[in-house]
Design an enzyme around this catalytic site. Sequence first.
Site, PDB file in Angstrom:
ATOM      1  N   CYS B  95      39.744  41.045  36.235  1.00  0.00           N
ATOM      2  CA  CYS B  95      39.607  39.914  35.764  1.00  0.00           C
ATOM      3  C   CYS B  95      40.851  39.426  34.728  1.00  0.00           C
ATOM      4  O   CYS B  95      41.896  39.076  35.127  1.00  0.00           O
ATOM      5  CB  CYS B  95      38.372  39.646  35.002  1.00  0.00           C
ATOM      6  SG  CYS B  95      37.861  37.638  35.090  1.00  0.00           S
ATOM      7  N   HIS B 229      34.434  41.590  39.555  1.00  0.00           N
ATOM      8  CA  HIS B 229      34.212  42.561  38.400  1.00  0.00           C
ATOM      9  C   HIS B 229      33.468  43.626  38.910  1.00  0.00           C
ATOM     10  O   HIS B 229      32.101  43.967  39.083  1.00  0.00           O
ATOM     11  CB  HIS B 229      33.297  42.135  37.173  1.00  0.00           C
ATOM     12  CG  HIS B 229      33.979  41.143  36.408  1.00  0.00           C
ATOM     13  ND1 HIS B 229      34.645  41.518  35.224  1.00  0.00           N
ATOM     14  CD2 HIS B 229      34.287  39.745  36.435  1.00  0.00           C
ATOM     15  CE1 HIS B 229      35.220  40.793  34.513  1.00  0.00           C
ATOM     16  NE2 HIS B 229      34.755  39.604  35.115  1.00  0.00           N
ATOM     17  N   GLU B 231      33.123  46.752  37.909  1.00  0.00           N
ATOM     18  CA  GLU B 231      32.405  47.375  36.655  1.00  0.00           C
ATOM     19  C   GLU B 231      30.990  46.850  36.445  1.00  0.00           C
ATOM     20  O   GLU B 231      30.220  47.609  36.078  1.00  0.00           O
ATOM     21  CB  GLU B 231      33.350  47.620  35.513  1.00  0.00           C
ATOM     22  CG  GLU B 231      33.260  46.329  34.620  1.00  0.00           C
ATOM     23  CD  GLU B 231      33.841  45.155  35.118  1.00  0.00           C
ATOM     24  OE1 GLU B 231      34.575  45.203  36.260  1.00  0.00           O
ATOM     25  OE2 GLU B 231      33.915  44.262  34.391  1.00  0.00           O
TER      26      GLU B 231
END
Lengths: 1009, 268
Positions: B95, B229, B231
């Site tokens: 990002c 994202h 994660e």
Amino acid sequence: MNHNNMENYFEVSTKEMEGLTDARGNSIKSMLYSDHGIDVHTVRVILGYHIVGYITDENSERAVYDLFADPIIERGTHNERILDEYSPAPELVIQIGFKPGVTDNLGQAALDGLYTIFPDLEEIQISTTKTLAFWGIPKEIKVEKIAETLYNPMIERVSISSIDDCRIKKWPKLEFPHRPNIKYTQPTTINLEVSDEELIRISDNGLLALNLEEMQAIQAHFRDKKIQKLRTTHNLPPKMPTDAELECLAQTWSEHCSHKIFAAKIEHYDTETKKITNINSLFKTNIVKPTNDISNEVDWLLSVFHDNSGVIEWNKDWSLCIKAETHNSPSALDPFGGAITGIVGVNRDIIGTGLGARPIANTDVFCFGPPDFDGSIPDGLFHPFRVFRGVHAGVRSGGNESGIPTVNGAIIFDERYIGKPLVYCGTVGIMPRKLSDGRDSHVKTPESGDLVYMVGGRVGSDGIHGATFSSLELTEESPSSAVQIGDPITQKKMLDMLIEARDAGLIQVITDNGAGGLSSSVGEMAELTGGAEIDLGRVPLKQSGLSSWEILVSESQERMTVGIRPEDKVNFENLAKLHEVEASEIGKFTDSGAFIVKHNQESVAYLPIEFLHYGCPQMKLKSEWRPPKHLPIKFPDLNHEEMGNMLCRLLSRPNIASKEWWVRSYDHEVIAQTVVKPFCGKNSDAPSDAAVIAPIAGKTQGAVISNGIMPRYSDIDAYAMAAASVDEAVRNAVCVGVDLDMIAGLDNFCWPDPVQSSKTPDGKYKLSQLVRANQAIDDICRIYRLPCISGKDSMKNDAVIDGKKISVPPTILFSVLGNHKDVRKAVTSDFKNIGDIIYLLGETHQELGASELAFMLRDEQGGGIGGTVPHIDAERNISLYKSIVSAMDKSLISSAHDCSDGGLAVSLAECCFGSDSGAIIEIESLWENCEDLDEYGALFGESLGRILVSINPKNKLEFEEHMQKHSIYRIGIVSKSNDLEILKSKKSILTASLDNLKQSWKSSLNGGN
Amino acid sequence: MQPKVAVLSGFGINCETETVAAFEMVGAVAEKIHVNKLVKGHDNLSNYQILAIPGGFSFGDHLGSGRLMGNRLRFGLRSQVRDFVSAGKPVIGICNGFQVLVKMGLLPGDKNLNMKQTASLTLNDIGHYVNRWVTLEFDPNSPCIWTKGIKRISAPVRHGEGKFVTDNKDLMDFWEKSGQLTVRYVDPKSEYPSISTETLPYPISPNQSWRNIAGVCDHSGLIFGLMPHPEAYHSTWLSSTWTRENIAHGRGEPIKIFRNAVDYITSN
């Protein structure tokens, strides 16, 4: 244009290139159309950076594409106007820039960027502008009308080029917003040996918001011979206060900071029962006492009421804390600035809890005037939709840029919020249960001799009188200095630094500089050691020339006050340097018994701690409860299809309609912990009831955050309103499977002024509403074993505009923070599978008074909202809720959804939205517990304590057995069809297609684009 | 050997905690390091095998997302970053971190590590920030070491400036051919493989990125950046629709991205 090297202009716009759009311009075009019906053909945006200070031409040229413009997608210029390049020339150009002294975050970032590239630059200042160029403006639209929708005269300046100016390329040009020079004024003294009228005049003229009794208490203090003697030894005029002292007392004693109405003695008369009750502090009686009593039954309450937020022991390693604040007055004047300041402000309450907590979730609840309001808006106020947009943008920016997910919220609409919108910003924080040095992280441990540091932003003339201002009603003359714009990045850097400092054991005490500035923050913490001494000459300023009292009370943002042991000075300052955070030692904590303020050599204030914190006289108020009268609701006679249409209209009411367009622009997933998000279901567009987060990565213990707010019911009875708010918050939490053995509450009152006076002739009634609401919270929280751990009240939510007073309906936001034992068992509201069995759990009664349906019917066809307002049976509810949660624990429940605004019919529709299914419902069984029920009451009534669930048919026996001691109603099944069909005794009473229902629900609050 | 990961923090980066968590879940030792620790020489990138620039709002996204942080790295850490990349160590930017890598010229990058910006990430066509879940498909021919063996995953996007563009269409074709356009937004209802260059409508593509690009890698496949994202979905209970699915709980599917890098270090 100025071409000497002391003043330079840079401009940036989107390059014209295939596949690239001017998204900033398109957003404005779309907003003009959707909010104001102005259909312009094209809007282009040019960002401007106006730099004052010496830069070489070579460096300036380099900065164009190394800093200001993106070389791939943007066009950048240095001292040349991009407007000259447009052909044909625009028809209108509007340049908008800040007023002097208003926080310019983009300008600050540009300055930082400039120093990154040219570290040796001399002193430079940057201000930014936005220039909007328009083509294709409809003939009937006045230029002023466009401009006025795009800027806020409270904080911004504007320069306009008309079509004639544009033809000759005469472009708008704002001057650099130099701060006006402020001349330092010596501290003055105020003679209080004057008449009572004069005392009041001093308070009014100084915006002190102190009443006569309070002024007299101050007068008496300065007549005390012992005090006079002490003052002489501290080089202060013995018999009269300095301006700084009077200001400091006004801040500390303000309604905003000291909650005088909640602390008042109240004589409450109930005209129904003819009983008189004497109450010595609503806060102590109805909020603190129940929590203290509950604390004997639970072992997880760590810190309640006295700190910046309430803290609970979530598990043996971690504590959680929660706080909500309101930022109503500033949001009325500058919706964006007010809201961003609100959210970053409440984040600081969390950072300032104990020895420092990390904010991990925001929740935002707003109350606005109707978005489609078409009446006249008084001067000095914005249209509710503009307030909505601005507040939303402020909270989005504040939350997203701080990296704190906005996990939950609500938006409520009512005409009475046109005068003052309510902007509730709440934050949950996490802190280790103990620090590595063994200290409890929720306990502040300052010692006499610790150094006082001010950390973060600098002090300016912005934000002077915020606390006292919010303790007054809003008028056309409300000061613009009370408006500020938050700076999330300065605060984020400070947060990162402070959390590291906490973990390194460097922090002894920490608190926020919010309302009342240093006077409140140091003044409050001084109570812990018994004194403090600060030197205002060491406080870093945004501009020189501020006088002593201004430095002392300024509420300039992004500042914390921290106490540090002298031996930790170097480590603390090095950490601040690493993070590029300003940390200034401004004094020390003492045990002298007084808060002493100097300004360099000069003595400015000497205030005994005891007087500062306990000298404010208790208010004595009268309250009288007389139930209001309302016309009954006029019910139309409708067939099943017309009922379906009515459900569509109800779903499109702003209070019920989907807020997805708005909520999706909040980051609700940063930190990777959000298990139940604001939206759920197959297409992630059905409403969730409460947020579930799993804050420790990889671990399955969770926390639940939910809200309840029901201001409509205040129109009939504030007791019912408060009870419904508590129940709604708990019910929402139950829907996701909260652990009812660990739920903590947060009460947040927003009231109109309840003090009887010539300005408030109905003060006794408004106060009686406050009394009743408090009694409800006391009653319900005890039964739910739901201790309030923190809260807030804002008591002057009135606006006087054009001589007319607009008061908000008495409003409570009740928030719940609860434990979740295993987030893998969390339940969402969406129906899961075709064929699942639908149950309504909890009794339905004929309770349509002040319901959303009542208001809709009143708006559509007249009549009233009168009738029975939902009554609470708290014992019955909590017993049901416990069984629901244990059924979830056994994985017996597939979906659960709250029945509230709009009743059963709305809930059913919403559960279908999440599964792209229909439902076939038979409601005959609801009459088992209520013979008075009619079809309207059954479908749209808002009886409390009800949850709509669905289960897999294979679990039917076990589920029914599990729930056998409760009133549960098997009402239907999830169907493959695209219809919601509701029958009573096999006769269809409501049918509607899901497409129509969903379309109605989703389209009314769409924000454009 | 457990690879050491430097996870940058500071100045508004805000996904460092979950990025550290994701790497640790796959066996790495991840450390959160303030950018200034590297700039001021308290620590050096050479002490690490993997570099991650997490998401966030560095410098508030002012002057273009990732721009000011990109400059801090470009001017303050130039040689450390060059040495790190030249040593063949993997870098990921997520990002805001992806925006940083693009704006400092490391992505899509060039063989000589010129650090000259050749592409950009600009405002979403909808004109504002958005948080929603997307479906991603990976180019099986990409040299990217981070995405080996991954076909499709879902993950959230949370950005206002994620539209990948360039002012040189030939370069775009070149990146396409060399497999550098590693990750694309695809319609979750489509059959695999379905990568297309025709821009998909909102919200399948949340930003109208050219050729539906969600992430790219450099020529070596070691430097990788993406807007979504991964994660944020390190555990199964973080997905957007998990309550509708009958799943065995555990690690989320995008965790493979982090595992790939750790495997790359341990096997080289």
